[in-house]
Design an enzyme around this catalytic site. Structure first.
Site, short mmCIF file in Angstrom:
data_model
loop_
_atom_site.label_atom_id
_atom_site.label_comp_id
_atom_site.label_asym_id
_atom_site.label_seq_id
_atom_site.Cartn_x
_atom_site.Cartn_y
_atom_site.Cartn_z
N HIS A 104 3.89 4.58 11.99
CA HIS A 104 2.79 5.45 12.48
C HIS A 104 3.26 6.53 13.45
O HIS A 104 2.47 7.38 13.83
CB HIS A 104 1.69 4.63 13.17
CG HIS A 104 0.95 3.71 12.26
ND1 HIS A 104 -0.25 3.11 12.57
CD2 HIS A 104 1.24 3.26 11.03
CE1 HIS A 104 -0.65 2.35 11.57
NE2 HIS A 104 0.23 2.42 10.63
N ASP B 140 -0.63 4.36 0.69
CA ASP B 140 -1.22 5.39 1.53
C ASP B 140 -0.51 5.35 2.88
O ASP B 140 0.14 4.36 3.21
CB ASP B 140 -2.73 5.16 1.73
CG ASP B 140 -3.03 3.83 2.42
OD1 ASP B 140 -2.52 2.81 1.94
OD2 ASP B 140 -3.77 3.83 3.43
N HIS C 30 0.84 -1.21 0.00
CA HIS C 30 0.00 0.00 0.00
C HIS C 30 0.86 1.24 0.00
O HIS C 30 1.97 1.23 0.56
CB HIS C 30 -0.98 0.00 1.18
CG HIS C 30 -0.36 0.16 2.53
ND1 HIS C 30 -0.17 1.40 3.14
CD2 HIS C 30 0.09 -0.75 3.42
CE1 HIS C 30 0.36 1.23 4.34
NE2 HIS C 30 0.54 -0.06 4.54
N ASP D 182 6.39 2.05 6.31
CA ASP D 182 4.99 1.62 6.25
C ASP D 182 4.25 2.44 5.21
O ASP D 182 3.62 3.46 5.53
CB ASP D 182 4.34 1.79 7.63
CG ASP D 182 2.92 1.26 7.66
OD1 ASP D 182 2.22 1.50 8.65
OD2 ASP D 182 2.49 0.62 6.68
N ASP E 93 4.65 -5.79 4.98
CA ASP E 93 4.06 -4.63 5.64
C ASP E 93 4.08 -4.77 7.15
O ASP E 93 3.16 -4.36 7.85
CB ASP E 93 2.61 -4.47 5.15
CG ASP E 93 2.02 -3.12 5.52
OD1 ASP E 93 0.79 -2.98 5.46
OD2 ASP E 93 2.79 -2.22 5.90
N GLU F 97 -5.16 1.16 2.77
CA GLU F 97 -4.86 0.13 3.80
C GLU F 97 -5.00 0.71 5.19
O GLU F 97 -5.55 0.10 6.10
CB GLU F 97 -3.46 -0.42 3.58
CG GLU F 97 -3.14 -1.67 4.36
CD GLU F 97 -2.70 -1.39 5.79
OE1 GLU F 97 -2.30 -0.25 6.09
OE2 GLU F 97 -2.78 -2.30 6.61
N GLU F 98 -4.48 1.90 5.41
CA GLU F 98 -4.51 2.46 6.76
C GLU F 98 -5.93 2.81 7.21
O GLU F 98 -6.17 3.05 8.40
CB GLU F 98 -3.62 3.71 6.84
CG GLU F 98 -2.17 3.46 6.48
CD GLU F 98 -1.39 2.61 7.50
OE1 GLU F 98 -2.00 2.05 8.41
OE2 GLU F 98 -0.17 2.51 7.35
N1 LIG Z 1 1.42 -1.87 8.61
C1 LIG Z 1 0.11 -2.33 8.71
C2 LIG Z 1 -0.77 -1.32 9.43
O1 LIG Z 1 -0.29 -0.37 10.01
N2 LIG Z 1 -2.08 -1.55 9.38
C3 LIG Z 1 -3.02 -0.71 10.07
C4 LIG Z 1 -4.36 -1.06 9.47
C5 LIG Z 1 -5.50 -0.57 10.28
C6 LIG Z 1 -6.05 -1.18 11.35
N3 LIG Z 1 -7.10 -0.40 11.73
C7 LIG Z 1 -7.14 0.64 10.93
N4 LIG Z 1 -6.18 0.56 10.04
C8 LIG Z 1 -2.96 -1.01 11.57
O2 LIG Z 1 -3.20 -0.08 12.36
O3 LIG Z 1 -2.63 -2.15 11.95
ZN LIG Z 2 0.36 1.29 8.94
ZN LIG Z 3 1.17 -0.80 6.40
#
Ligand SMILES: NCC(=O)N[C@@H](Cc1c[nH]cn1)C(=O)O
Ligand SMILES: [Zn+2]
Ligand SMILES: [Zn+2]
Length: 492
Positions: free
Chosen positions: A450, A106, A104, A137, A200, A171-172
Protein backbone atom coordinates in the site's frame (compact mmCIF):
# COMPACT_ATOMS: atom_id res chain seq x y z
CA UNK A 1 17.73 -26.45 0.43
CA UNK A 2 17.00 -28.70 3.32
CA UNK A 3 17.38 -32.42 3.16
CA UNK A 4 17.69 -34.38 -0.05
CA UNK A 5 15.35 -32.99 -2.64
CA UNK A 6 13.35 -35.52 -4.61
CA UNK A 7 14.18 -35.81 -8.30
CA UNK A 8 10.90 -34.03 -9.04
CA UNK A 9 11.80 -31.12 -6.77
CA UNK A 10 15.26 -30.84 -8.29
CA UNK A 11 13.69 -30.60 -11.75
CA UNK A 12 11.01 -28.19 -10.59
CA UNK A 13 13.47 -25.89 -8.79
CA UNK A 14 15.93 -25.94 -11.66
CA UNK A 15 13.19 -25.03 -14.15
CA UNK A 16 12.01 -22.17 -11.92
CA UNK A 17 15.55 -20.80 -11.67
CA UNK A 18 16.08 -21.08 -15.41
CA UNK A 19 12.76 -19.42 -16.30
CA UNK A 20 12.72 -16.71 -13.67
CA UNK A 21 13.03 -13.90 -16.23
CA UNK A 22 9.86 -15.16 -17.90
CA UNK A 23 8.12 -15.06 -14.54
CA UNK A 24 9.42 -11.52 -14.02
CA UNK A 25 8.07 -10.51 -17.43
CA UNK A 26 4.65 -11.92 -16.45
CA UNK A 27 4.75 -9.79 -13.30
CA UNK A 28 5.71 -6.69 -15.29
CA UNK A 29 2.73 -7.22 -17.61
CA UNK A 30 0.32 -7.53 -14.66
CA UNK A 31 1.79 -4.58 -12.75
CA UNK A 32 1.35 -2.43 -15.85
CA UNK A 33 -2.46 -2.65 -15.46
CA UNK A 34 -3.73 0.12 -13.17
CA UNK A 35 -6.27 -2.23 -11.59
CA UNK A 36 -7.11 0.15 -8.74
CA UNK A 37 -10.47 -0.93 -7.27
CA UNK A 38 -10.80 2.11 -4.99
CA UNK A 39 -11.30 4.75 -7.74
CA UNK A 40 -14.49 4.10 -9.78
CA UNK A 41 -13.03 5.71 -12.90
CA UNK A 42 -10.50 2.85 -13.07
CA UNK A 43 -13.09 0.06 -12.87
CA UNK A 44 -12.55 -0.72 -16.55
CA UNK A 45 -8.89 -1.42 -15.85
CA UNK A 46 -9.80 -3.81 -13.04
CA UNK A 47 -12.12 -5.69 -15.38
CA UNK A 48 -9.37 -5.79 -18.00
CA UNK A 49 -7.02 -7.22 -15.35
CA UNK A 50 -9.53 -9.98 -14.57
CA UNK A 51 -9.60 -10.95 -18.24
CA UNK A 52 -5.79 -11.02 -18.43
CA UNK A 53 -5.60 -13.25 -15.35
CA UNK A 54 -8.35 -15.52 -16.71
CA UNK A 55 -6.51 -15.84 -20.02
CA UNK A 56 -3.31 -16.82 -18.16
CA UNK A 57 -5.19 -19.61 -16.37
CA UNK A 58 -6.79 -20.74 -19.62
CA UNK A 59 -3.32 -20.96 -21.16
CA UNK A 60 -2.49 -23.47 -18.42
CA UNK A 61 -5.46 -25.57 -19.47
CA UNK A 62 -7.73 -24.53 -16.59
CA UNK A 63 -11.48 -24.44 -17.12
CA UNK A 64 -12.07 -20.77 -16.35
CA UNK A 65 -15.24 -18.76 -15.77
CA UNK A 66 -15.57 -15.03 -15.26
CA UNK A 67 -18.57 -14.77 -12.93
CA UNK A 68 -20.67 -11.61 -13.06
CA UNK A 69 -21.33 -10.53 -9.45
CA UNK A 70 -23.51 -7.52 -10.17
CA UNK A 71 -23.08 -3.85 -9.34
CA UNK A 72 -21.62 -1.67 -6.59
CA UNK A 73 -23.57 1.33 -5.31
CA UNK A 74 -21.17 4.23 -4.75
CA UNK A 75 -21.55 6.69 -1.83
CA UNK A 76 -23.13 9.20 -4.28
CA UNK A 77 -25.82 6.66 -5.18
CA UNK A 78 -24.67 5.77 -8.70
CA UNK A 79 -24.19 2.10 -9.60
CA UNK A 80 -21.14 0.70 -11.39
CA UNK A 81 -20.38 -2.87 -12.40
CA UNK A 82 -18.30 -5.00 -10.10
CA UNK A 83 -15.39 -6.72 -11.85
CA UNK A 84 -16.17 -10.40 -12.56
CA UNK A 85 -14.70 -13.03 -10.24
CA UNK A 86 -12.54 -15.82 -11.68
CA UNK A 87 -13.51 -19.37 -10.80
CA UNK A 88 -11.12 -21.84 -12.40
CA UNK A 89 -10.24 -25.50 -12.05
CA UNK A 90 -7.45 -27.70 -13.28
CA UNK A 91 -7.76 -31.45 -12.69
CA UNK A 92 -10.64 -33.52 -11.30
CA UNK A 93 -8.88 -36.70 -10.19
CA UNK A 94 -10.94 -38.17 -7.32
CA UNK A 95 -7.79 -39.80 -5.94
CA UNK A 96 -6.09 -36.41 -5.49
CA UNK A 97 -6.86 -33.70 -2.92
CA UNK A 98 -8.27 -30.44 -4.26
CA UNK A 99 -6.49 -27.23 -3.27
CA UNK A 100 -8.24 -23.90 -3.90
CA UNK A 101 -5.96 -20.86 -4.15
CA UNK A 102 -7.47 -17.42 -3.47
CA UNK A 103 -5.86 -14.19 -4.59
CA UNK A 104 -6.72 -10.71 -5.78
CA UNK A 105 -5.43 -8.70 -8.73
CA UNK A 106 -6.85 -5.33 -7.78
CA UNK A 107 -4.56 -2.83 -6.12
CA UNK A 108 -4.60 0.28 -3.94
CA UNK A 109 -4.31 3.69 -5.68
CA UNK A 110 -0.84 4.90 -6.67
CA UNK A 111 0.27 8.21 -8.20
CA UNK A 112 3.86 9.34 -8.86
CA UNK A 113 2.98 12.50 -6.86
CA UNK A 114 2.47 10.33 -3.76
CA UNK A 115 6.27 10.17 -3.60
CA UNK A 116 7.13 7.11 -5.70
CA UNK A 117 10.79 6.94 -6.75
CA UNK A 118 9.81 4.76 -9.71
CA UNK A 119 6.72 4.77 -11.96
CA UNK A 120 4.13 2.85 -9.89
CA UNK A 121 2.80 0.85 -12.84
CA UNK A 122 6.16 0.06 -14.42
CA UNK A 123 7.96 -2.85 -12.76
CA UNK A 124 11.43 -1.59 -11.90
CA UNK A 125 14.21 -3.81 -10.53
CA UNK A 126 16.62 -2.08 -8.15
CA UNK A 127 19.14 -4.05 -6.03
CA UNK A 128 17.18 -7.30 -6.34
CA UNK A 129 13.79 -5.74 -5.56
CA UNK A 130 10.91 -5.32 -8.02
CA UNK A 131 9.18 -2.00 -7.30
CA UNK A 132 5.61 -1.33 -8.45
CA UNK A 133 1.99 -1.21 -7.25
CA UNK A 134 0.69 -4.71 -6.70
CA UNK A 135 4.08 -6.46 -6.77
CA UNK A 136 3.64 -7.90 -3.28
CA UNK A 137 -0.05 -7.13 -2.72
CA UNK A 138 -1.16 -9.36 -4.41
CA UNK A 139 -0.12 -9.84 -8.06
CA UNK A 140 3.31 -11.29 -7.25
CA UNK A 141 2.02 -14.06 -4.97
CA UNK A 142 -0.84 -14.90 -7.37
CA UNK A 143 1.66 -15.23 -10.21
CA UNK A 144 4.03 -17.26 -8.01
CA UNK A 145 1.24 -19.78 -7.60
CA UNK A 146 0.53 -19.79 -11.36
CA UNK A 147 4.27 -20.03 -12.13
CA UNK A 148 4.51 -23.09 -9.89
CA UNK A 149 1.68 -24.76 -11.81
CA UNK A 150 3.14 -23.84 -15.19
CA UNK A 151 6.40 -25.44 -14.09
CA UNK A 152 4.70 -28.79 -13.46
CA UNK A 153 2.87 -28.55 -16.77
CA UNK A 154 5.88 -27.53 -18.84
CA UNK A 155 7.97 -30.32 -17.28
CA UNK A 156 5.16 -32.83 -17.84
CA UNK A 157 5.24 -33.67 -14.15
CA UNK A 158 1.84 -34.92 -13.03
CA UNK A 159 0.18 -32.33 -10.81
CA UNK A 160 -0.05 -33.98 -7.34
CA UNK A 161 -3.35 -32.23 -6.60
CA UNK A 162 -6.43 -30.88 -8.33
CA UNK A 163 -6.27 -27.10 -8.38
CA UNK A 164 -9.05 -24.52 -8.12
CA UNK A 165 -8.75 -20.75 -8.18
CA UNK A 166 -10.90 -17.95 -6.87
CA UNK A 167 -9.39 -14.65 -7.97
CA UNK A 168 -11.19 -11.37 -7.34
CA UNK A 169 -10.81 -7.71 -8.28
CA UNK A 170 -12.33 -5.96 -5.23
CA UNK A 171 -10.30 -7.15 -2.23
CA UNK A 172 -8.88 -3.73 -1.45
CA UNK A 173 -12.42 -2.33 -1.46
CA UNK A 174 -13.76 -5.00 0.89
CA UNK A 175 -14.51 -7.89 -1.49
CA UNK A 176 -17.90 -6.53 -2.52
CA UNK A 177 -20.24 -9.25 -3.77
CA UNK A 178 -17.98 -12.12 -2.80
CA UNK A 179 -19.91 -13.43 0.19
CA UNK A 180 -23.00 -13.98 -1.97
CA UNK A 181 -20.92 -15.84 -4.55
CA UNK A 182 -19.38 -18.13 -1.92
CA UNK A 183 -22.83 -18.83 -0.48
CA UNK A 184 -24.07 -19.70 -3.96
CA UNK A 185 -21.05 -21.91 -4.78
CA UNK A 186 -20.76 -23.54 -1.36
CA UNK A 187 -22.14 -26.89 -2.53
CA UNK A 188 -20.93 -26.64 -6.11
CA UNK A 189 -17.53 -25.11 -6.79
CA UNK A 190 -16.38 -25.58 -3.18
CA UNK A 191 -17.99 -28.97 -2.56
CA UNK A 192 -14.86 -31.04 -3.38
CA UNK A 193 -12.30 -28.53 -2.09
CA UNK A 194 -10.13 -29.97 0.68
CA UNK A 195 -7.78 -27.07 1.35
CA UNK A 196 -7.87 -23.31 0.78
CA UNK A 197 -4.64 -21.33 0.51
CA UNK A 198 -4.30 -17.54 0.63
CA UNK A 199 -1.02 -15.71 0.11
CA UNK A 200 -1.82 -12.08 0.84
CA UNK A 201 0.26 -11.08 3.87
CA UNK A 202 3.89 -10.45 4.73
CA UNK A 203 6.56 -12.12 6.89
CA UNK A 204 7.45 -10.50 10.19
CA UNK A 205 11.10 -10.06 9.10
CA UNK A 206 13.02 -9.92 5.83
CA UNK A 207 14.89 -13.17 6.34
CA UNK A 208 12.63 -15.65 8.10
CA UNK A 209 9.57 -17.10 6.35
CA UNK A 210 6.27 -17.09 8.21
CA UNK A 211 2.88 -18.76 8.24
CA UNK A 212 -0.11 -16.69 9.30
CA UNK A 213 -2.85 -17.99 11.58
CA UNK A 214 -4.93 -14.86 12.04
CA UNK A 215 -5.91 -11.55 10.50
CA UNK A 216 -7.89 -8.57 11.74
CA UNK A 217 -11.11 -7.43 10.19
CA UNK A 218 -11.89 -3.83 9.32
CA UNK A 219 -14.79 -1.38 9.56
CA UNK A 220 -14.51 1.64 7.24
CA UNK A 221 -16.41 4.83 8.12
CA UNK A 222 -17.12 8.16 6.48
CA UNK A 223 -18.08 11.20 8.57
CA UNK A 224 -19.55 14.04 6.54
CA UNK A 225 -20.13 17.62 7.80
CA UNK A 226 -22.03 19.95 5.49
CA UNK A 227 -22.94 23.66 5.81
CA UNK A 228 -24.34 26.02 3.14
CA UNK A 229 -24.90 25.14 -0.50
CA UNK A 230 -21.54 26.47 -1.74
CA UNK A 231 -17.94 27.04 -0.67
CA UNK A 232 -17.44 30.51 0.83
CA UNK A 233 -14.65 33.09 0.73
CA UNK A 234 -12.71 32.68 3.97
CA UNK A 235 -12.11 36.43 4.14
CA UNK A 236 -15.55 37.57 3.10
CA UNK A 237 -17.30 35.21 5.56
CA UNK A 238 -14.61 33.77 7.81
CA UNK A 239 -15.15 34.53 11.53
CA UNK A 240 -18.93 34.62 11.60
CA UNK A 241 -20.00 31.04 10.79
CA UNK A 242 -19.44 27.50 12.11
CA UNK A 243 -17.06 26.06 9.54
CA UNK A 244 -17.68 22.43 8.48
CA UNK A 245 -13.95 21.70 8.33
CA UNK A 246 -13.44 22.87 11.95
CA UNK A 247 -16.29 20.61 13.03
CA UNK A 248 -14.80 17.69 11.10
CA UNK A 249 -11.31 18.12 12.50
CA UNK A 250 -12.74 18.18 16.03
CA UNK A 251 -14.70 14.99 15.32
CA UNK A 252 -11.69 13.18 13.87
CA UNK A 253 -9.48 14.36 16.73
CA UNK A 254 -11.96 12.90 19.24
CA UNK A 255 -11.50 9.33 17.94
CA UNK A 256 -8.03 8.28 19.11
CA UNK A 257 -5.39 9.69 21.45
CA UNK A 258 -1.63 10.09 20.92
CA UNK A 259 -1.00 6.66 22.45
CA UNK A 260 -3.20 4.99 19.85
CA UNK A 261 -5.97 4.34 22.38
CA UNK A 262 -9.44 4.46 20.76
CA UNK A 263 -11.67 6.90 22.68
CA UNK A 264 -15.06 5.53 21.58
CA UNK A 265 -16.88 4.24 24.69
CA UNK A 266 -17.31 0.45 24.73
CA UNK A 267 -15.07 -0.23 21.72
CA UNK A 268 -12.85 -2.61 23.74
CA UNK A 269 -15.71 -4.33 25.58
CA UNK A 270 -15.88 -7.49 23.46
CA UNK A 271 -12.15 -7.95 22.81
CA UNK A 272 -11.07 -11.35 24.10
CA UNK A 273 -8.17 -11.24 26.59
CA UNK A 274 -4.71 -12.59 25.76
CA UNK A 275 -4.76 -16.36 26.32
CA UNK A 276 -1.94 -18.53 27.70
CA UNK A 277 -1.77 -20.34 24.36
CA UNK A 278 -1.51 -17.10 22.41
CA UNK A 279 1.22 -15.81 24.73
CA UNK A 280 3.17 -19.03 24.14
CA UNK A 281 2.99 -18.36 20.39
CA UNK A 282 4.46 -14.90 20.92
CA UNK A 283 7.29 -16.23 23.08
CA UNK A 284 8.44 -18.52 20.26
CA UNK A 285 8.97 -15.63 17.85
CA UNK A 286 12.39 -14.06 17.65
CA UNK A 287 11.80 -10.32 17.27
CA UNK A 288 14.32 -7.53 16.74
CA UNK A 289 12.62 -4.20 17.42
CA UNK A 290 15.27 -2.09 15.68
CA UNK A 291 15.16 -4.31 12.59
CA UNK A 292 11.36 -4.18 12.56
CA UNK A 293 11.29 -0.36 12.79
CA UNK A 294 13.79 -0.17 9.93
CA UNK A 295 11.71 -2.59 7.85
CA UNK A 296 8.53 -0.54 8.19
CA UNK A 297 10.43 2.76 8.04
CA UNK A 298 9.53 4.34 11.39
CA UNK A 299 11.71 5.78 14.15
CA UNK A 300 9.43 5.16 17.13
CA UNK A 301 6.88 2.52 18.05
CA UNK A 302 4.36 3.06 20.86
CA UNK A 303 5.43 -0.13 22.71
CA UNK A 304 8.75 -1.72 23.69
CA UNK A 305 8.06 -5.42 24.18
CA UNK A 306 7.18 -7.90 21.44
CA UNK A 307 4.17 -9.11 23.46
CA UNK A 308 2.72 -5.58 23.51
CA UNK A 309 3.57 -4.99 19.84
CA UNK A 310 2.07 -8.29 18.69
CA UNK A 311 -1.01 -7.74 20.85
CA UNK A 312 -1.63 -4.25 19.44
CA UNK A 313 -0.96 -5.39 15.88
CA UNK A 314 -2.86 -8.66 15.94
CA UNK A 315 -5.47 -8.97 18.68
CA UNK A 316 -6.47 -5.44 19.64
CA UNK A 317 -8.46 -2.96 17.52
CA UNK A 318 -6.74 0.07 16.04
CA UNK A 319 -8.20 3.22 14.50
CA UNK A 320 -6.59 4.99 11.56
CA UNK A 321 -7.66 8.23 9.88
CA UNK A 322 -7.20 8.02 6.11
CA UNK A 323 -8.15 11.33 4.56
CA UNK A 324 -10.62 14.10 3.87
CA UNK A 325 -12.73 14.57 0.74
CA UNK A 326 -14.20 17.89 -0.36
CA UNK A 327 -11.38 20.23 0.60
CA UNK A 328 -8.72 21.48 -1.80
CA UNK A 329 -5.84 19.01 -1.47
CA UNK A 330 -3.48 20.10 -4.27
CA UNK A 331 -0.34 22.11 -3.32
CA UNK A 332 -1.12 25.76 -2.51
CA UNK A 333 -3.77 27.37 -0.29
CA UNK A 334 -7.24 27.91 -1.73
CA UNK A 335 -8.74 30.45 0.70
CA UNK A 336 -12.25 29.01 0.87
CA UNK A 337 -14.47 27.57 3.58
CA UNK A 338 -15.43 24.17 2.09
CA UNK A 339 -19.19 23.68 2.36
CA UNK A 340 -19.09 19.86 2.58
CA UNK A 341 -16.18 17.79 3.87
CA UNK A 342 -16.00 14.04 4.48
CA UNK A 343 -13.50 12.40 6.79
CA UNK A 344 -12.59 8.73 6.30
CA UNK A 345 -11.31 6.40 9.01
CA UNK A 346 -11.31 2.70 9.79
CA UNK A 347 -11.25 0.51 12.90
CA UNK A 348 -9.53 -2.87 12.68
CA UNK A 349 -11.75 -5.58 14.14
CA UNK A 350 -10.65 -8.44 16.40
CA UNK A 351 -12.48 -11.35 18.07
CA UNK A 352 -15.14 -11.00 19.44
CA UNK A 353 -16.07 -7.48 18.34
CA UNK A 354 -19.45 -7.24 16.65
CA UNK A 355 -19.62 -5.06 13.51
CA UNK A 356 -23.15 -3.80 14.08
CA UNK A 357 -22.34 -2.96 17.71
CA UNK A 358 -19.19 -1.08 16.61
CA UNK A 359 -21.22 0.81 14.00
CA UNK A 360 -23.70 1.88 16.68
CA UNK A 361 -20.94 2.88 19.13
CA UNK A 362 -19.19 5.01 16.49
CA UNK A 363 -22.36 6.80 15.37
CA UNK A 364 -23.59 7.46 18.91
CA UNK A 365 -20.19 8.78 20.02
CA UNK A 366 -19.66 11.14 17.05
CA UNK A 367 -23.22 12.49 17.31
CA UNK A 368 -22.52 13.19 20.99
CA UNK A 369 -19.21 14.95 20.28
CA UNK A 370 -20.86 16.95 17.50
CA UNK A 371 -23.84 18.02 19.61
CA UNK A 372 -21.50 19.55 22.20
CA UNK A 373 -20.21 21.93 19.49
CA UNK A 374 -23.68 23.44 19.06
CA UNK A 375 -22.97 23.72 15.33
CA UNK A 376 -25.85 24.32 12.86
CA UNK A 377 -24.00 22.18 10.28
CA UNK A 378 -25.28 18.73 9.31
CA UNK A 379 -23.51 15.53 10.39
CA UNK A 380 -23.76 12.20 8.56
CA UNK A 381 -21.81 9.12 9.73
CA UNK A 382 -21.91 5.91 7.71
CA UNK A 383 -20.09 2.56 7.77
CA UNK A 384 -18.97 1.95 4.19
CA UNK A 385 -17.63 -1.55 4.68
CA UNK A 386 -17.25 -4.17 7.39
CA UNK A 387 -15.03 -7.28 7.31
CA UNK A 388 -14.58 -9.83 10.09
CA UNK A 389 -11.32 -11.08 11.64
CA UNK A 390 -10.10 -14.62 10.96
CA UNK A 391 -8.17 -16.98 13.26
CA UNK A 392 -7.12 -20.48 12.20
CA UNK A 393 -6.55 -23.64 14.16
CA UNK A 394 -2.74 -23.79 14.15
CA UNK A 395 -2.88 -27.56 14.52
CA UNK A 396 -4.56 -27.76 11.12
CA UNK A 397 -2.45 -30.34 9.21
CA UNK A 398 -2.21 -27.98 6.22
CA UNK A 399 0.24 -25.92 8.26
CA UNK A 400 2.48 -28.98 8.64
CA UNK A 401 2.64 -29.42 4.87
CA UNK A 402 3.47 -25.73 4.47
CA UNK A 403 6.22 -25.94 7.12
CA UNK A 404 7.82 -28.85 5.25
CA UNK A 405 7.72 -26.95 1.96
CA UNK A 406 9.32 -23.91 3.60
CA UNK A 407 11.99 -26.08 5.21
CA UNK A 408 12.88 -27.61 1.84
CA UNK A 409 13.43 -24.23 0.20
CA UNK A 410 14.58 -21.99 3.05
CA UNK A 411 16.15 -24.63 5.30
CA UNK A 412 14.45 -23.16 8.37
CA UNK A 413 11.16 -23.34 10.21
CA UNK A 414 8.73 -20.45 9.73
CA UNK A 415 7.51 -18.01 12.34
CA UNK A 416 3.88 -18.66 13.27
CA UNK A 417 2.34 -15.18 13.22
CA UNK A 418 -0.89 -13.24 12.92
CA UNK A 419 -1.35 -10.19 10.74
CA UNK A 420 -2.99 -6.85 11.44
CA UNK A 421 -4.33 -6.46 7.92
CA UNK A 422 -7.63 -7.76 6.61
CA UNK A 423 -8.54 -10.40 4.07
CA UNK A 424 -12.32 -10.23 3.99
CA UNK A 425 -12.77 -13.61 2.29
CA UNK A 426 -10.84 -15.58 4.95
CA UNK A 427 -13.65 -15.47 7.49
CA UNK A 428 -16.25 -15.99 4.74
CA UNK A 429 -14.44 -19.16 3.68
CA UNK A 430 -14.22 -20.33 7.29
CA UNK A 431 -17.87 -19.68 8.14
CA UNK A 432 -19.55 -20.59 4.84
CA UNK A 433 -17.48 -23.43 3.39
CA UNK A 434 -16.07 -24.70 6.73
CA UNK A 435 -12.91 -25.67 4.84
CA UNK A 436 -9.41 -25.44 6.22
CA UNK A 437 -7.83 -22.07 5.34
CA UNK A 438 -4.06 -21.59 5.34
CA UNK A 439 -2.38 -18.18 5.01
CA UNK A 440 0.95 -18.63 3.27
CA UNK A 441 2.76 -15.25 2.99
CA UNK A 442 5.42 -14.78 0.35
CA UNK A 443 6.46 -11.16 0.85
CA UNK A 444 8.99 -9.78 3.35
CA UNK A 445 8.33 -7.30 6.16
CA UNK A 446 9.89 -4.41 4.22
CA UNK A 447 7.77 -4.88 1.08
CA UNK A 448 5.74 -1.73 1.88
CA UNK A 449 2.30 -2.99 0.78
CA UNK A 450 0.00 0.00 0.00
CA UNK A 451 2.99 2.39 0.25
CA UNK A 452 4.93 4.49 -2.30
CA UNK A 453 7.71 1.92 -2.12
CA UNK A 454 5.78 -1.30 -2.67
CA UNK A 455 8.05 -4.10 -3.86
CA UNK A 456 8.74 -7.79 -3.79
CA UNK A 457 12.29 -9.12 -3.87
CA UNK A 458 13.39 -11.33 -6.71
CA UNK A 459 14.43 -13.93 -4.17
CA UNK A 460 11.04 -13.97 -2.40
CA UNK A 461 9.18 -14.09 -5.72
CA UNK A 462 11.27 -16.94 -7.11
CA UNK A 463 11.76 -18.86 -3.86
CA UNK A 464 8.04 -18.37 -3.22
CA UNK A 465 7.34 -20.07 -6.53
CA UNK A 466 9.52 -22.98 -5.39
CA UNK A 467 7.78 -23.16 -2.01
CA UNK A 468 4.37 -23.36 -3.69
CA UNK A 469 5.65 -26.07 -6.04
CA UNK A 470 6.98 -28.02 -3.07
CA UNK A 471 3.78 -27.42 -1.08
CA UNK A 472 1.73 -29.22 -3.73
CA UNK A 473 3.87 -32.31 -3.25
CA UNK A 474 3.73 -32.04 0.56
CA UNK A 475 -0.04 -31.50 0.75
CA UNK A 476 -0.57 -34.47 -1.55
CA UNK A 477 1.60 -36.68 0.70
CA UNK A 478 -0.15 -35.37 3.81
CA UNK A 479 -3.57 -36.00 2.32
CA UNK A 480 -2.69 -39.62 1.57
CA UNK A 481 -1.45 -40.09 5.16
CA UNK A 482 -4.64 -38.57 6.55
CA UNK A 483 -6.77 -40.79 4.34
CA UNK A 484 -4.82 -43.88 5.37
CA UNK A 485 -5.20 -42.95 9.04
CA UNK A 486 -8.94 -42.37 8.68
CA UNK A 487 -9.40 -45.66 6.77
CA UNK A 488 -7.50 -47.45 9.54
CA UNK A 489 -9.73 -45.79 12.13
CA UNK A 490 -12.90 -46.93 10.36
CA UNK A 491 -11.57 -50.51 10.06
CA UNK A 492 -10.44 -50.88 13.71
N1 LIG B 1 -3.20 -7.54 1.79
C1 LIG B 1 -4.48 -7.50 2.34
C2 LIG B 1 -5.00 -6.08 2.39
O1 LIG B 1 -4.28 -5.13 2.18
N2 LIG B 1 -6.29 -5.95 2.69
C3 LIG B 1 -6.91 -4.65 2.84
C4 LIG B 1 -8.39 -4.92 2.79
C5 LIG B 1 -9.21 -3.78 3.28
C6 LIG B 1 -9.51 -3.49 4.57
N3 LIG B 1 -10.31 -2.39 4.52
C7 LIG B 1 -10.45 -2.04 3.27
N4 LIG B 1 -9.79 -2.87 2.49
C8 LIG B 1 -6.47 -4.03 4.17
O2 LIG B 1 -6.38 -2.79 4.24
O3 LIG B 1 -6.19 -4.77 5.13
ZN1 LIG C 1 -3.77 -4.63 0.23
ZN1 LIG D 1 -3.93 -7.92 -0.53
Amino acid sequence: FSGSLSLEEKRLFQYIDEHQDEFVQNLAEWVAVESDSIQPQLRGEVTRMMKIAAARLQDLGAKTTLVDIGVQQLPDGQNISLPPVILAKLGEDPLKPTVCFYGHVDVMPAKIEDGWKTRPYILTEIDGNFYGRGTTDNKGPVLAWINALSTYINLNIDLPVNIKFLIEGMEESGSNGLEELIQKEKDCFFSNVDYIVISDNLWLTTKKPALTYGTRGNACFSVEVSGGEKDLHSGGVGGIINEPMSDLIALLDSLVNSSGCILIPGIYDDVIPLTEEEMKQYEQIEFDLQEYKANIGVKKILYDTKEEIFSHLWRLPSLSIHGIEGAFYEPGIKTVIPSRVTGKFSIRQVPHMDLSKVEHQVKEYLENVFSKRKSPNKLMVSMQMGAMPWVANIDDPQYEAAKKAIKRVFNQDPDMIRDGSTIPIARMFQDITEKSVLMFPLGAADDGEHSQKEKISRSNYINGTKVFASFLLEISKLHKELQKASNLKTVT
